[in-house]
Design a protein around this motif. Structure first.
Motif, PDB file in Angstrom:
ATOM      1  N   VAL A  60       9.004  -2.151   4.854  1.00  0.00           N
ATOM      2  CA  VAL A  60       9.075  -1.003   3.948  1.00  0.00           C
ATOM      3  C   VAL A  60       7.725  -0.284   3.946  1.00  0.00           C
ATOM      4  O   VAL A  60       6.678  -0.906   3.769  1.00  0.00           O
ATOM      5  CB  VAL A  60       9.419  -1.436   2.514  1.00  0.00           C
ATOM      6  N   TYR A  61       7.755   1.028   4.156  1.00  0.00           N
ATOM      7  CA  TYR A  61       6.567   1.876   4.052  1.00  0.00           C
ATOM      8  C   TYR A  61       6.698   2.721   2.786  1.00  0.00           C
ATOM      9  O   TYR A  61       7.710   3.410   2.600  1.00  0.00           O
ATOM     10  CB  TYR A  61       6.437   2.795   5.269  1.00  0.00           C
ATOM     11  N   TYR A  62       5.693   2.679   1.929  1.00  0.00           N
ATOM     12  CA  TYR A  62       5.724   3.394   0.654  1.00  0.00           C
ATOM     13  C   TYR A  62       4.929   4.685   0.762  1.00  0.00           C
ATOM     14  O   TYR A  62       3.809   4.690   1.271  1.00  0.00           O
ATOM     15  CB  TYR A  62       5.146   2.518  -0.456  1.00  0.00           C
ATOM     16  N   VAL A  63       5.525   5.771   0.276  1.00  0.00           N
ATOM     17  CA  VAL A  63       4.863   7.068   0.338  1.00  0.00           C
ATOM     18  C   VAL A  63       4.894   7.729  -1.035  1.00  0.00           C
ATOM     19  O   VAL A  63       5.739   7.428  -1.882  1.00  0.00           O
ATOM     20  CB  VAL A  63       5.525   7.998   1.380  1.00  0.00           C
ATOM     21  N   ILE A 119      11.628   3.841   4.552  1.00  0.00           N
ATOM     22  CA  ILE A 119      10.651   4.698   3.897  1.00  0.00           C
ATOM     23  C   ILE A 119      11.016   4.721   2.420  1.00  0.00           C
ATOM     24  O   ILE A 119      12.141   5.098   2.056  1.00  0.00           O
ATOM     25  CB  ILE A 119      10.657   6.134   4.457  1.00  0.00           C
ATOM     26  N   SER A 120      10.093   4.316   1.573  1.00  0.00           N
ATOM     27  CA  SER A 120      10.317   4.309   0.133  1.00  0.00           C
ATOM     28  C   SER A 120       9.499   5.418  -0.512  1.00  0.00           C
ATOM     29  O   SER A 120       8.270   5.365  -0.510  1.00  0.00           O
ATOM     30  CB  SER A 120       9.920   2.949  -0.463  1.00  0.00           C
ATOM     31  N   SER A 142       0.846  -1.188   0.000  1.00  0.00           N
ATOM     32  CA  SER A 142       0.000   0.000   0.000  1.00  0.00           C
ATOM     33  C   SER A 142       0.885   1.242   0.000  1.00  0.00           C
ATOM     34  O   SER A 142       1.994   1.232   0.528  1.00  0.00           O
ATOM     35  CB  SER A 142      -0.920   0.016   1.222  1.00  0.00           C
ATOM     36  N   ILE A 143       0.382   2.315  -0.610  1.00  0.00           N
ATOM     37  CA  ILE A 143       1.125   3.562  -0.735  1.00  0.00           C
ATOM     38  C   ILE A 143       0.377   4.650   0.021  1.00  0.00           C
ATOM     39  O   ILE A 143      -0.793   4.923  -0.262  1.00  0.00           O
ATOM     40  CB  ILE A 143       1.275   3.982  -2.209  1.00  0.00           C
ATOM     41  N   LYS A 144       1.039   5.258   0.991  1.00  0.00           N
ATOM     42  CA  LYS A 144       0.459   6.370   1.736  1.00  0.00           C
ATOM     43  C   LYS A 144       0.730   7.670   0.988  1.00  0.00           C
ATOM     44  O   LYS A 144       1.871   7.970   0.661  1.00  0.00           O
ATOM     45  CB  LYS A 144       1.090   6.467   3.126  1.00  0.00           C
TER      46      LYS A 144
END
Length: 481
Positions: free
Chosen positions: A416-419, A42-43, A9-11
């Motif tokens: 990994v958190y996608y932004v 953070i990606s 998921s992309i924030k």
């Protein structure tokens, strides 16, 4: 306002928000992490989009084929696939990954000059026909297993200044190229072009001029033998972070000038490249937690380590009259994301999350979590005194990091958190729609809709117009406070 797929998921966020602020939010919101102090990435997918736009502006003739090995993260691959890039795959598994993302075989180059037989058969079965070679035995192998392949002769270049020298392993010397082309002709194989790689992390822009000139010589030799080649692959080696010794703009200027001289547009030769770190290096920031600290003597050593000018190590405990030095232990190391220190000859720079303005700085070393003495991230730097539980950031951690990390000693890979900046949310919707023909956008702004594994939350209706969706969008966020 999120983009949610079957695997990530992309924030979305305000374009003015910094990476530091996003990290701070994730420190306190440890969703998807088993423990709150676990490390995480953070990606910034907006950074990848911006890099693609920059590439098209500065190297308009060169079609990028992303080197999957550099970072096979699913969000990275999905984003680049939707942007329309090609892909450099080195194995059956990498080819399979891209085909499962609905990437056409025509957008893949099997850029491994020495292929396993079963992998070559798989390429044949899936119509991935474009591939490299650099030796005679490979030609006989291709003749037996995939005689219809479109072959690209990889030549040797001088990459002695590169961060990772690939000429030690691959590439046919240009003087030997004529012989290989003659063998290919005798075997009735189709050689369509020439490729080279100046080395990963190239530090000399003139290397491209020399390699392109050598490629031109091979093209002429091929024409004499009876081949009419129409493809030039200029490989990788492009910088991916602002701290690189040479800016991407300089490489682009040198390459464009060499192409105009040796392969002008009028010659009809298609030009591709295999960038890896260029697209992903600056898109990933790693946050690690200080799990332990040790105070040691700054000026007293009981042993010497060759080539270590100022080693901070566990030697003698300081007295009150001696200047202390600090050893910090963090929860990712060289067996994990920092494997780039060993395999990619990289260097990393720490950024402290907590404000220590005006505090005295001390000699410091930073160590990974495993029980191996090799697990040292930074031998010596100067930092204020930190406390256990503080966070340290490492930017530019997207290239050759997470792809080769292990779980040695039981330490898990970081989440990994996608932004993505809000101003790229709608273009990202359009991009996914273009890449997946059956993909449709919900006109509702309240419910979540699923199409071919993609979920659009809080979606809005719009019309698809321009394939070059991101040309006029500003660069994405950075790590500055």
């Amino acid at each position: 306002m999120d983009l949610i797929t079957a695997s990530f998921s992309i924030k979305t966020h305000d374009s003015q928000k910094t990476i530091r602020k996003i990290v701070d939010e994730k420190v306190h919101d440890h969703e998807d992490r088993e423990d709150q102090d676990d490390p995480f990435f953070i990606s910034d997918l907006g950074d990848i989009v911006q890099k693609h736009s920059r590439w098209k502006t500065l190297l308009p003739r060169v079609e990028p084929h992303y080197a999957v090995k550099c970072n096979p993260d699913p969000a990275v691959l999905t984003t680049l696939a939707a942007l329309g890039t090609g892909f450099d795959c080195a194995s059956k598994a990498e080819i399979q990954t891209m085909l499962e993302l609905s990437v056409s075989p025509s957008r893949i180059i099997f850029a491994n000059p020495c292929k396993q037989k079963s992998h070559l058969k798989y390429a044949c079965d899936t119509n991935v026909s474009l591939m490299t070679f650099d030796n005679e035995d490979e030609l006989y192998k291709v003749k037996r297993l995939y005689p219809g392949a479109r072959l690209v002769l990889r030549i040797l270049t001088d990459d002695t200044t590169a961060q990772c020298q690939l000429g030690l392993k691959y590439g046919c010397h240009p003087k030997h190229a004529r012989y290989l082309l003659q063998v290919a002709k005798q075997l009735d194989l189709n050689v369509v072009g020439v490729s080279f790689h100046v080395g990963s992390g190239c530090r000399e822009s003139s290397a491209y001029t020399k390699a392109i000139a050598s490629s031109h010589d091979v093209f002429e030799a091929a024409h004499y033998i009876g081949y009419h080649m129409d493809l030039l692959d200029i490989g990788g080696g492009f910088p991916g972070q602002p701290s690189a010794p040479i800016a991407f703009e300089e490489f682009a200027e040198v390459i464009n000038r060499a192409l105009d001289e040796y392969f002008p547009v009028s010659c009809g030769v298609r030009v591709i490249a295999e960038p890896g770190r260029y697209f992903v290096a600056s898109a990933f920031t790693l946050a690690v937690n200080v799990t332990a600290k040790r105070v040691v003597a700054r000026d007293i050593k009981t042993f010497e380590v060759p080539e270590s000018k100022d080693l901070v190590s566990n030697t003698v405990a300081p007295t009150k009259c001696e200047e202390p030095a600090y050893m910090y232990y963090v929860n990712d190391g060289v067996y994990g994301s920092f494997n780039c220190l060993l395999y990619d000859h990289a260097s990393v720079e720490p950024t402290i999350m907590t404000d220590h303005s005006g505090e005295m700085e001390y000699s410091t070393s930073i160590w990974g979590p495993s029980c191996d003495g090799l697990d040292r991230i930074i031998e010596h730097t100067t930092m204020p005194e930190l406390e256990v539980g503080e966070w340290i950031l490492f930017k530019d951690m997207g290239a050759y990091t997470m792809c080769a990390g292990s779980e040695f000693n039981g330490f898990k890979r970081p989440v990994v958190y996608y932004v993505l900046p809000n101003n790229l949310r709608v273009p990202m919707h359009q991009m996914l729609q273009q890449e997946n023909k059956e993909f449709k956008i919900s006109t509702s702004n309240t419910k979540c809709t699923n199409y071919r594994g993609y979920f659009i939350e809080d979606a809005v209706g719009f019309a698809f117009e321009d394939a070059d969706l991101f040309s006029h969008h500003p660069p994405s966020i950075d790590i500055r406070a």
